[in-house]
Each structure stands twice: as structure tokens, then as C-alpha cells.
Design a protein around this motif. Structure first.
Motif, PDB file in Angstrom:
ATOM      1  N   GLU A   1       1.019  -1.297  -0.034  1.00 18.33           N
ATOM      2  CA  GLU A   1      -0.046   0.132   0.021  1.00 18.33           C
ATOM      3  C   GLU A   1       0.804   1.379  -0.017  1.00 18.33           C
ATOM      4  O   GLU A   1       0.421   2.343  -0.793  1.00 18.33           O
ATOM      5  N   GLU A   2       1.885   1.453   0.859  1.00 15.57           N
ATOM      6  CA  GLU A   2       2.908   2.260   0.900  1.00 15.57           C
ATOM      7  C   GLU A   2       3.571   2.541  -0.565  1.00 15.57           C
ATOM      8  O   GLU A   2       3.827   3.783  -1.000  1.00 15.57           O
ATOM      9  N   ALA A   3       3.733   1.469  -1.185  1.00 15.14           N
ATOM     10  CA  ALA A   3       4.590   1.762  -2.641  1.00 15.14           C
ATOM     11  C   ALA A   3       3.545   1.798  -3.688  1.00 15.14           C
ATOM     12  O   ALA A   3       4.058   1.995  -4.993  1.00 15.14           O
ATOM     13  N   ALA A   4       2.346   1.509  -3.593  1.00 16.62           N
ATOM     14  CA  ALA A   4       1.463   1.599  -4.815  1.00 16.62           C
ATOM     15  C   ALA A   4       1.627   2.575  -5.665  1.00 16.62           C
ATOM     16  O   ALA A   4       1.506   2.205  -6.836  1.00 16.62           O
ATOM     17  N   ALA A   5       1.672   3.685  -5.095  1.00 21.99           N
ATOM     18  CA  ALA A   5       1.871   4.984  -6.283  1.00 21.99           C
ATOM     19  C   ALA A   5       2.865   4.706  -6.943  1.00 21.99           C
ATOM     20  O   ALA A   5       3.051   5.445  -8.138  1.00 21.99           O
ATOM     21  N   LEU A   6       3.952   4.241  -6.889  1.00 24.52           N
ATOM     22  CA  LEU A   6       4.899   4.120  -7.341  1.00 24.52           C
ATOM     23  C   LEU A   6       5.050   2.930  -8.563  1.00 24.52           C
ATOM     24  O   LEU A   6       6.053   2.901  -9.414  1.00 24.52           O
ATOM     25  N   ILE A   7       4.161   1.953  -8.525  1.00 21.31           N
ATOM     26  CA  ILE A   7       4.133   0.816  -9.422  1.00 21.31           C
ATOM     27  C   ILE A   7       2.940   0.975 -10.302  1.00 21.31           C
ATOM     28  O   ILE A   7       1.898   1.358  -9.910  1.00 21.31           O
ATOM     29  N   PRO A   8       3.434   0.766 -11.650  1.00 22.13           N
ATOM     30  CA  PRO A   8       2.604   0.938 -12.879  1.00 22.13           C
ATOM     31  C   PRO A   8       1.103   0.019 -12.610  1.00 22.13           C
ATOM     32  O   PRO A   8       1.510  -1.108 -12.061  1.00 22.13           O
ATOM     33  N   ALA A   9       0.212   0.472 -13.026  1.00 23.36           N
ATOM     34  CA  ALA A   9      -0.938  -0.222 -12.922  1.00 23.36           C
ATOM     35  C   ALA A   9      -0.848  -1.498 -13.743  1.00 23.36           C
ATOM     36  O   ALA A   9      -0.413  -1.464 -14.782  1.00 23.36           O
TER      37      ALA A   9
ATOM     38  N   ALA B   1      -5.879  -7.899  -1.686  1.00 25.27           N
ATOM     39  CA  ALA B   1      -5.450  -6.736  -1.633  1.00 25.27           C
ATOM     40  C   ALA B   1      -4.521  -6.119  -3.043  1.00 25.27           C
ATOM     41  O   ALA B   1      -4.329  -5.082  -3.463  1.00 25.27           O
ATOM     42  N   VAL B   2      -3.769  -7.032  -3.493  1.00 19.61           N
ATOM     43  CA  VAL B   2      -3.023  -6.825  -4.653  1.00 19.61           C
ATOM     44  C   VAL B   2      -4.048  -6.463  -5.708  1.00 19.61           C
ATOM     45  O   VAL B   2      -3.858  -5.458  -6.713  1.00 19.61           O
ATOM     46  N   ARG B   3      -5.116  -7.193  -5.907  1.00 20.97           N
ATOM     47  CA  ARG B   3      -6.118  -6.889  -6.996  1.00 20.97           C
ATOM     48  C   ARG B   3      -6.796  -5.194  -7.036  1.00 20.97           C
ATOM     49  O   ARG B   3      -7.171  -4.570  -7.568  1.00 20.97           O
ATOM     50  N   ARG B   4      -7.126  -5.170  -5.448  1.00 16.83           N
ATOM     51  CA  ARG B   4      -7.777  -3.975  -5.011  1.00 16.83           C
ATOM     52  C   ARG B   4      -7.112  -2.676  -5.320  1.00 16.83           C
ATOM     53  O   ARG B   4      -7.354  -1.761  -5.929  1.00 16.83           O
ATOM     54  N   LEU B   5      -5.468  -2.868  -5.256  1.00 22.32           N
ATOM     55  CA  LEU B   5      -4.655  -1.912  -5.559  1.00 22.32           C
ATOM     56  C   LEU B   5      -4.367  -1.464  -7.065  1.00 22.32           C
ATOM     57  O   LEU B   5      -3.721  -0.768  -7.464  1.00 22.32           O
ATOM     58  N   GLY B   6      -5.110  -2.397  -7.944  1.00 23.25           N
ATOM     59  CA  GLY B   6      -4.976  -2.121  -9.359  1.00 23.25           C
ATOM     60  C   GLY B   6      -3.998  -3.018  -9.974  1.00 23.25           C
ATOM     61  O   GLY B   6      -3.346  -2.791 -11.116  1.00 23.25           O
ATOM     62  N   PHE B   7      -3.435  -3.911  -9.287  1.00 24.32           N
ATOM     63  CA  PHE B   7      -2.120  -4.776  -9.927  1.00 24.32           C
ATOM     64  C   PHE B   7      -2.787  -6.217 -10.114  1.00 24.32           C
ATOM     65  O   PHE B   7      -4.137  -6.498  -9.521  1.00 24.32           O
ATOM     66  N   VAL B   8      -1.910  -7.173 -10.598  1.00 31.89           N
ATOM     67  CA  VAL B   8      -2.270  -8.563 -11.063  1.00 31.89           C
ATOM     68  C   VAL B   8      -1.973  -9.646 -10.057  1.00 31.89           C
ATOM     69  O   VAL B   8      -0.661  -9.544 -10.089  1.00 31.89           O
ATOM     70  N   PRO B   9      -2.645 -10.163  -9.107  1.00 28.14           N
ATOM     71  CA  PRO B   9      -2.157 -11.093  -8.154  1.00 28.14           C
ATOM     72  C   PRO B   9      -1.824 -12.569  -9.008  1.00 28.14           C
ATOM     73  O   PRO B   9      -2.542 -12.915  -9.612  1.00 28.14           O
TER      74      PRO B   9
END
Length: 285
Positions: A32-40, A63-71
Motif C-alpha cells: 500500500e505504501e509503494a502502490a503509487a510508484l508501481i505501474p497499474a 489486496a493486490v487486486r484492489r490496488l490495481g495490480f495482477v495477483p
């Protein structure tokens, strides 16, 4: 003026355009802390550790999915106590909408906890596809495995991909992290010579304390302390600094040949440092 022979080679976009990251189920706050730095849409692998239960793993994948990433949840064959446990894990992922991508590994226990001795035995159940899995990653060991002969590793890898293809499942390989590009790319060429043309994600250690890098490498049987120090450019007499994979990635870009090596991406082992790794990638790119 053209660059001199020692000038760093720019890391080609294809290698870092679709990188993936590793986390444990307990790393959700760090993600969650790093989410803004990681490409969607970035793939984020969730490990299958013995001290983390099913609900914790499911919660992390959600949580990975909720943050816009691929789990990409991991499944450790030797840690499964029964077929029912396997089905329960897969059913939970399907219910959460996190079952499409899966990494199946043999796992660390010397003696299997249940009926599955290796990743291939899990794949052959046919349960993955039944529960909505469509993409299956398996492990690769360019510098060998401390407890398994190379001939056995190669046979297992080709058998796993034959089994996946027979079930209509897409496959890929994620390699153990390494510090030397030459054996990694030689291994990829040997993989292609064996007719395995799936994408390969080359394991790279994220930026970490030098002492931690040496400790992890020793645990996984990757190189020696002296070779790691030489390739990462730090002294074994001073392990207080932080080392990043700059040298490895520049060397990879210089030696990578799509014609020989096929589709290759990079997978970062973060050692718990998701934010540090994400910041490093953003700056390096």
C-alpha cells in the motif's frame, strides 16, 4: 562522441516494460505504501510460506487486486496436506477473483506434508483449470539447485510445460535470482533448444543491504559470497551498504538477443523492501 567501451548500455524497454514483483502475505501494508510508484497492471507474486495461513494468503491476493495490480498467488506443492487443501485454496482464489494467474512450486519441505511431491503432481490433477486458473508459472534454476541434479531439473521443467500445454494452460518460467548474467542467458538458450518457448521472467534481487543479499544467496545456493561481492561491487569486509542490481541489468541489456532468448522480462525479489525496490525501479527506468 560515441560512448567508450565501459559506458553503461541503456536497459531496453522490453526488459523493464512489464516487470513483476514479489511479496509475502504479510507485506500488504508495504504494498500500500509503494502502490503509487508501481505501474497499474503490474504482476505481484504472493509467496506461499509455511507460517502464513490460507486466509492471510487470500487476503493478500485480494489486496493486490484492489490496488490495481495482477495477483499471482504461489502454491507450494510439498506444503499441501491433502487434495482437499489444494481444492480449498483454489476455490478460495476463484471466489475472490484472484485465480487466473498462479505460480506452482515444489516447496522447501524435505518430506511432503501430503500427496504432492512436486509442482508437476499438482498440475496433473487437472484442478487448476477447473478452478479458473489460466496462466501457470513454474520455477527455473539457471545456476542449479543445491539439492536437485540438473538433469532432474530439466526433465521436470519440460514435463511441466508439456502438461500445461496438454491442458490448454498458458505457461511461463520465473527463475531463481542470480548475480551473473552469463549463466542465466546460457540457461535461457538451453531452454529454447529444448523447445520451451514460453516467456521467462529473470529473477533479480531488488536493492537490499549487502549483508542481506549474501544471506539470501547462501540460503538458496546462489553463487558464493566472494562472487556476489565481485559482481555487485561491494567488499565483504564492509557489508553495511546497500547494493542495487544496476550492473546485472546493464549486462542483461547488453547481452540479451530476442532471436536467441525469446520473450524475457524481469522479476524483482524484494526481500520485504517493496517501497525501496519500487523507488529504485522508477529512478532506474
Amino acid at each position: 562522441m560515441s560512448p567508450g567501451p565501459t559506458a553503461p548500455v541503456a536497459v531496453g524497454t522490453p526488459l523493464l516494460a512489464d516487470f513483476s514483483l514479489e511479496m509475502t502475505a504479510k507485506d500488504v501494508p508495504r504494498l500500500e505504501e509503494a502502490a503509487a510508484l508501481i505501474p497499474a497492471g503490474t504482476r505481484v507474486n504472493v509467496t506461499f510460506l509455511g507460517n502464513e495461513d490460507l486466509e492471510l494468503r487470500r487476503s493478500a491476493a485480494r489486496a493486490v487486486r484492489r490496488l490495481g495490480f495482477v495477483p499471482v498467488p504461489h502454491l507450494s506443492a510439498r506444503r499441501l496436506g491433502s487434495r482437499d487443501e489444494l481444492e480449498g485454496f483454489l476455490a478460495g482464489l476463484r471466489e475472490d477473483g484472484t485465480a487466473e494467474h498462479l505460480l506452482v512450486v515444489g516447496g522447501d519441505p524435505a518430506t511432503p506434508h501430503g500427496p504432492f511431491a512436486d509442482a508437476l503432481s499438482v498440475i496433473r490433477t487437472g484442478l487448476l483449470r477447473e478452478h479458473g486458473v489460466r496462466h501457470v508459472g513454474v520455477s527455473g534454476y539457471p545456476e542449479g539447485h543445491p539439492a536437485i541434479e540438473d538433469t532432474v531439473l530439466w526433465s521436470a521443467l519440460t514435463d511441466k510445460h508439456a502438461a500445461l500445454a496438454a491442458q490448454g494452460l498458458a505457461g511461463s518460467v520465473i527463475t531463481q535470482f542470480g548475480f551473473d548474467v552469463d549463466p542465466v542467458l546460457t540457461w535461457v538458450e538451453q531452454l529454447r533448444e529444448r523447445g520451451v518457448e514460453v516467456p521467462v521472467r529473470i529473477g533479480v534481487p531488488g536493492p537490499a543491504g549487502a549483508r542481506r543479499l549474501v544471506t539470501y544467496a547462501a540460503r538458496f545456493g546462489v553463487g558464493t559470497s566472494a562472487s556476489i561481492a565481485r559482481k555487485y561491487g561491494f567488499s565483504l569486509t564492509n557489508l553495511m551498504g546497500t547494493a542495487g542490481p544496476d550492473r546485472f541489468l546493464h549486462a542483461l541489456a547488453a547481452r540479451y538477443d530476442a532471436g536467441r532468448h525469446g520473450e524475457v522480462k524481469v522479476h524483482f525479489y524484494t526481500f520485504g523492501g517493496l517501497r525501496a525496490t519500487s523507488e529504485w525501479i522508477a529512478q532506474f527506468r
